[in-house]
Design a protein around this motif. Structure first.
Motif, PDB file in Angstrom:
ATOM      1  N   PRO A 121       0.794  -1.239   0.000  1.00  0.00           N
ATOM      2  CA  PRO A 121       0.000   0.000   0.000  1.00  0.00           C
ATOM      3  C   PRO A 121       0.821   1.281   0.000  1.00  0.00           C
ATOM      4  CG  PRO A 121      -0.130  -1.119   2.131  1.00  0.00           C
ATOM      5  CD  PRO A 121       0.544  -2.066   1.193  1.00  0.00           C
ATOM      6  N   THR A 122       2.136   1.170   0.230  1.00  0.00           N
ATOM      7  CA  THR A 122       2.976   2.372   0.179  1.00  0.00           C
ATOM      8  C   THR A 122       3.461   2.654  -1.241  1.00  0.00           C
ATOM      9  OG1 THR A 122       5.052   1.187   0.657  1.00  0.00           O
ATOM     10  CG2 THR A 122       3.733   1.930   2.540  1.00  0.00           C
ATOM     11  N   HIS A 123       3.268   1.707  -2.155  1.00  0.00           N
ATOM     12  CA  HIS A 123       3.666   1.890  -3.551  1.00  0.00           C
ATOM     13  C   HIS A 123       2.475   2.456  -4.321  1.00  0.00           C
ATOM     14  CE1 HIS A 123       6.946  -1.469  -3.177  1.00  0.00           C
ATOM     15  NE2 HIS A 123       7.265  -0.356  -2.551  1.00  0.00           N
ATOM     16  N   VAL A 124       2.497   3.747  -4.570  1.00  0.00           N
ATOM     17  CA  VAL A 124       1.328   4.427  -5.127  1.00  0.00           C
ATOM     18  C   VAL A 124       1.728   5.311  -6.294  1.00  0.00           C
ATOM     19  CG1 VAL A 124      -0.490   6.123  -4.643  1.00  0.00           C
ATOM     20  CG2 VAL A 124       0.091   4.390  -2.932  1.00  0.00           C
ATOM     21  N   TYR A 125       0.947   5.227  -7.384  1.00  0.00           N
ATOM     22  CA  TYR A 125       1.057   6.172  -8.495  1.00  0.00           C
ATOM     23  C   TYR A 125      -0.299   6.845  -8.659  1.00  0.00           C
ATOM     24  CZ  TYR A 125       1.127   8.177 -13.139  1.00  0.00           C
ATOM     25  OH  TYR A 125       1.013   9.058 -14.190  1.00  0.00           O
ATOM     26  N   THR A 126      -0.301   8.194  -8.726  1.00  0.00           N
ATOM     27  CA  THR A 126      -1.528   8.957  -8.894  1.00  0.00           C
ATOM     28  C   THR A 126      -1.591   9.542 -10.299  1.00  0.00           C
ATOM     29  OG1 THR A 126      -1.535   9.540  -6.537  1.00  0.00           O
ATOM     30  CG2 THR A 126      -2.928  10.858  -8.004  1.00  0.00           C
ATOM     31  N   PHE A 127      -2.689   9.280 -11.000  1.00  0.00           N
ATOM     32  CA  PHE A 127      -2.842   9.791 -12.358  1.00  0.00           C
ATOM     33  C   PHE A 127      -3.037  11.304 -12.334  1.00  0.00           C
ATOM     34  CE2 PHE A 127      -3.925   5.353 -12.580  1.00  0.00           C
ATOM     35  CZ  PHE A 127      -3.373   4.942 -13.785  1.00  0.00           C
ATOM     36  N   PRO A 128      -2.378  12.020 -13.252  1.00  0.00           N
ATOM     37  CA  PRO A 128      -2.458  13.484 -13.253  1.00  0.00           C
ATOM     38  C   PRO A 128      -3.892  13.983 -13.461  1.00  0.00           C
ATOM     39  CG  PRO A 128      -0.669  12.720 -14.661  1.00  0.00           C
ATOM     40  CD  PRO A 128      -1.467  11.519 -14.298  1.00  0.00           C
ATOM     41  N   SER A 129      -4.177  15.124 -12.879  1.00  0.00           N
ATOM     42  CA  SER A 129      -5.480  15.760 -13.062  1.00  0.00           C
ATOM     43  C   SER A 129      -5.736  16.015 -14.539  1.00  0.00           C
ATOM     44  CB  SER A 129      -5.526  17.083 -12.285  1.00  0.00           C
ATOM     45  OG  SER A 129      -6.730  17.771 -12.518  1.00  0.00           O
ATOM     46  N   GLY A 130      -6.972  15.776 -14.978  1.00  0.00           N
ATOM     47  CA  GLY A 130      -7.334  16.022 -16.371  1.00  0.00           C
ATOM     48  C   GLY A 130      -7.056  14.870 -17.302  1.00  0.00           C
ATOM     49  N   THR A 131      -6.674  13.697 -16.759  1.00  0.00           N
ATOM     50  CA  THR A 131      -6.405  12.538 -17.604  1.00  0.00           C
ATOM     51  C   THR A 131      -7.731  11.902 -18.015  1.00  0.00           C
ATOM     52  OG1 THR A 131      -4.331  12.108 -16.444  1.00  0.00           O
ATOM     53  CG2 THR A 131      -5.225  10.332 -17.779  1.00  0.00           C
ATOM     54  N   ILE A 132      -8.056  11.964 -19.293  1.00  0.00           N
ATOM     55  CA  ILE A 132      -9.294  11.420 -19.831  1.00  0.00           C
ATOM     56  C   ILE A 132      -8.973  10.208 -20.687  1.00  0.00           C
ATOM     57  CG2 ILE A 132     -11.380  11.886 -21.162  1.00  0.00           C
ATOM     58  CD1 ILE A 132     -11.080  13.639 -18.683  1.00  0.00           C
ATOM     59  N   LEU A 133      -9.695   9.125 -20.454  1.00  0.00           N
ATOM     60  CA  LEU A 133      -9.508   7.899 -21.218  1.00  0.00           C
ATOM     61  C   LEU A 133     -10.779   7.641 -22.029  1.00  0.00           C
ATOM     62  CD1 LEU A 133      -7.640   5.543 -21.833  1.00  0.00           C
ATOM     63  CD2 LEU A 133      -8.556   4.355 -19.836  1.00  0.00           C
ATOM     64  N   PRO A 134     -10.741   7.944 -23.331  1.00  0.00           N
ATOM     65  CA  PRO A 134     -11.934   7.737 -24.162  1.00  0.00           C
ATOM     66  C   PRO A 134     -12.290   6.264 -24.301  1.00  0.00           C
ATOM     67  CG  PRO A 134     -10.364   9.227 -25.216  1.00  0.00           C
ATOM     68  CD  PRO A 134      -9.656   8.580 -24.080  1.00  0.00           C
ATOM     69  N   SER A 135     -13.479   6.004 -24.779  1.00  0.00           N
ATOM     70  CA  SER A 135     -13.927   4.642 -25.028  1.00  0.00           C
ATOM     71  C   SER A 135     -13.020   3.949 -26.035  1.00  0.00           C
ATOM     72  CB  SER A 135     -15.360   4.666 -25.565  1.00  0.00           C
ATOM     73  OG  SER A 135     -15.768   3.385 -25.987  1.00  0.00           O
ATOM     74  N   GLY A 136     -12.690   2.684 -25.756  1.00  0.00           N
ATOM     75  CA  GLY A 136     -11.906   1.893 -26.687  1.00  0.00           C
ATOM     76  C   GLY A 136     -10.444   2.251 -26.761  1.00  0.00           C
ATOM     77  N   VAL A 137      -9.921   2.951 -25.761  1.00  0.00           N
ATOM     78  CA  VAL A 137      -8.539   3.428 -25.794  1.00  0.00           C
ATOM     79  C   VAL A 137      -7.702   2.684 -24.763  1.00  0.00           C
ATOM     80  CG1 VAL A 137      -7.063   5.418 -25.287  1.00  0.00           C
ATOM     81  CG2 VAL A 137      -9.063   5.680 -26.758  1.00  0.00           C
ATOM     82  N   PHE A 138      -6.463   2.360 -25.164  1.00  0.00           N
ATOM     83  CA  PHE A 138      -5.490   1.747 -24.276  1.00  0.00           C
ATOM     84  C   PHE A 138      -4.611   2.835 -23.661  1.00  0.00           C
ATOM     85  CE2 PHE A 138      -6.152  -2.625 -25.481  1.00  0.00           C
ATOM     86  CZ  PHE A 138      -6.620  -2.558 -26.790  1.00  0.00           C
ATOM     87  N   TYR A 139      -4.281   2.677 -22.403  1.00  0.00           N
ATOM     88  CA  TYR A 139      -3.413   3.613 -21.684  1.00  0.00           C
ATOM     89  C   TYR A 139      -2.232   2.810 -21.138  1.00  0.00           C
ATOM     90  CZ  TYR A 139      -2.247   7.196 -18.119  1.00  0.00           C
ATOM     91  OH  TYR A 139      -1.629   8.139 -17.324  1.00  0.00           O
ATOM     92  N   LEU A 140      -1.031   3.128 -21.575  1.00  0.00           N
ATOM     93  CA  LEU A 140       0.162   2.395 -21.160  1.00  0.00           C
ATOM     94  C   LEU A 140       0.968   3.214 -20.169  1.00  0.00           C
ATOM     95  CD1 LEU A 140       2.057  -0.070 -21.477  1.00  0.00           C
ATOM     96  CD2 LEU A 140       3.169   1.169 -23.338  1.00  0.00           C
ATOM     97  N   LEU A 141       1.165   2.667 -19.002  1.00  0.00           N
ATOM     98  CA  LEU A 141       1.954   3.308 -17.954  1.00  0.00           C
ATOM     99  C   LEU A 141       3.205   2.471 -17.722  1.00  0.00           C
ATOM    100  CD1 LEU A 141       2.240   5.429 -15.664  1.00  0.00           C
ATOM    101  CD2 LEU A 141       0.976   3.850 -14.197  1.00  0.00           C
ATOM    102  N   SER A 142       4.362   3.009 -18.102  1.00  0.00           N
ATOM    103  CA  SER A 142       5.635   2.300 -17.945  1.00  0.00           C
ATOM    104  C   SER A 142       6.377   2.840 -16.728  1.00  0.00           C
ATOM    105  CB  SER A 142       6.507   2.488 -19.189  1.00  0.00           C
ATOM    106  OG  SER A 142       5.879   1.951 -20.330  1.00  0.00           O
TER     107      SER A 142
END
Length: 360
Positions: free
Chosen positions: A99-120
């Protein structure tokens, strides 16, 4: 450098007004390519869909899921919006089983329908924790668990990924071909005993991915493939009496034990140890090991390189000829990787290290 078969071996468009480019992440539309050439849809072609989603209802109809992960070498997580509506994931949290390993997505991140989001994994963007061989990926919107997946060791080995097929809705399985940021590919059929190692097969017929009895520390002989799932060394023959690497550990002080299984003293002056990264440590003048004696080398005292979870050590003479090798798969040298029987047998994981004395 690795000879043992492994079992089980960027960018993002932030949707805001205006569009922003953030290093380290990738947002790709389903069926799109990151290339701008040709007639295929590209990330730029998807921008109109992205812009249209901006400011729209980003809750109704969205269905964001963890779609694919890689935990074998390169750590990344792929999300997919399988719903009909766009999703505002700004402020959402991704973490592993710690639970101490956390990544927070930036404000305003929109994921449209049918879209892949890759976080490396990239410390510069805040994704600075790794994914383990047995771990979890959990996606939260506040206190709400949106989606998550837990895997056990062997389900996401190096060279493979763990993902859904079909995308967004299918069950998780080990995927033979990782597809970060694009649609997951169905695994091909794998047939045991066709003589070609494929998928998660450890071996197939005489295909041992280059491994031999010598790889496992024996003097020679023949390996046997058992149901394409394991390798039997019963056909291997013992190592002849010689100076050998007898035991190593990849934890703590990374000790390496040599054993002189001959009737005479051996002068190691000018000999060297070399690890899997081609780091070399040379023995000091007048270093000798008596007949039947053990020499234990300790990191920071006798040698200056660390041994990895998946690594090797070679003993080389003054002509740089390899005299012996200890080569272990990931995690096998914890607590230690030792010969059994002592001095002549093949290597295996030993639960009770015996540095400086005979292996149990």
């Amino acid at each position: 450098m690795r000879s043992l078969p492994s079992q089980l071996a960027q960018r993002m468009r932030l949707i805001a007004s205006p569009l922003a480019l953030v290093a380290g992440l990738t947002l790709l539309a389903s069926g799109c390519s990151s290339s701008s050439g040709g007639d295929a849809d590209t990330i730029d072609d998807a921008a109109s869909d992205v812009d249209a989603a901006d400011g729209a209802d980003t809750t109704a109809g969205a269905n964001v899921v963890v779609n694919e992960i890689s935990a074998g070498g390169e750590d990344w997580v792929e999300l997919y919006n399988a719903g009909a509506g766009a999703a505002d994931i700004g402020g959402w949290v991704l973490r592993d089983d710690d639970p101490t390993h956390v990544y927070t997505f930036p404000s305003g991140t929109i994921l449209p329908s049918g879209v892949f989001y890759l976080l490396s994994r990239d410390p510069d963007i805040g994704f600075d924790f790794g994914l383990g061989a047995a771990d979890s990926v959990l996606l939260y919107d506040g206190d709400l668990l949106v989606d998550g997946i837990t895997w056990v060791e062997g389900e996401a080995p190096e060279g493979f990924s763990y993902g859904r097929y079909p995308d967004g809705t299918g069950p998780f399985t080990t995927l033979f071909t990782p597809t970060p940021g694009t649609a997951n590919a169905q695994n091909p059929d794998v047939m045991c005993d066709d003589g070609v190692r494929a998928g998660l097969e450890v071996c197939d017929g005489a295909d041992f991915a280059g491994a031999t009895c010598v790889t496992y520390g024996f003097g020679g002989g023949d390996l046997t493939c058992v149901d394409c799932e394991s390798i039997a060394t019963s056909g291997c023959v013992a190592h002849a009496a010689a100076l050998v690497i007898n035991e190593v550990t990849s934890t703590g002080d990374d000790r390496v034990e040599l054993f002189n299984n001959t009737a005479g003293e051996v002068d190691l002056t000018g000999w060297s140890l070399v690890d899997g990264g081609d780091n070399r440590w040379v023995f000091a003048p007048a270093t000798k090991i008596t007949a039947g004696g053990y020499l234990v080398l300790v990191k920071g005292v006798d040698h200056d390189f660390g041994l990895g979870g998946d690594d090797l050590v070679e003993l080389r003479d003054t002509l740089d000829a390899t005299i012996d090798t200890a080569d272990w798969p990931d995690g096998a040298a914890d607590p230690s990787w030792c010969r059994s029987p002592n001095g002549t047998g093949g290597f295996l994981t030993c639960q009770q290290p015996t540095f400086g004395s005979a292996n149990n």
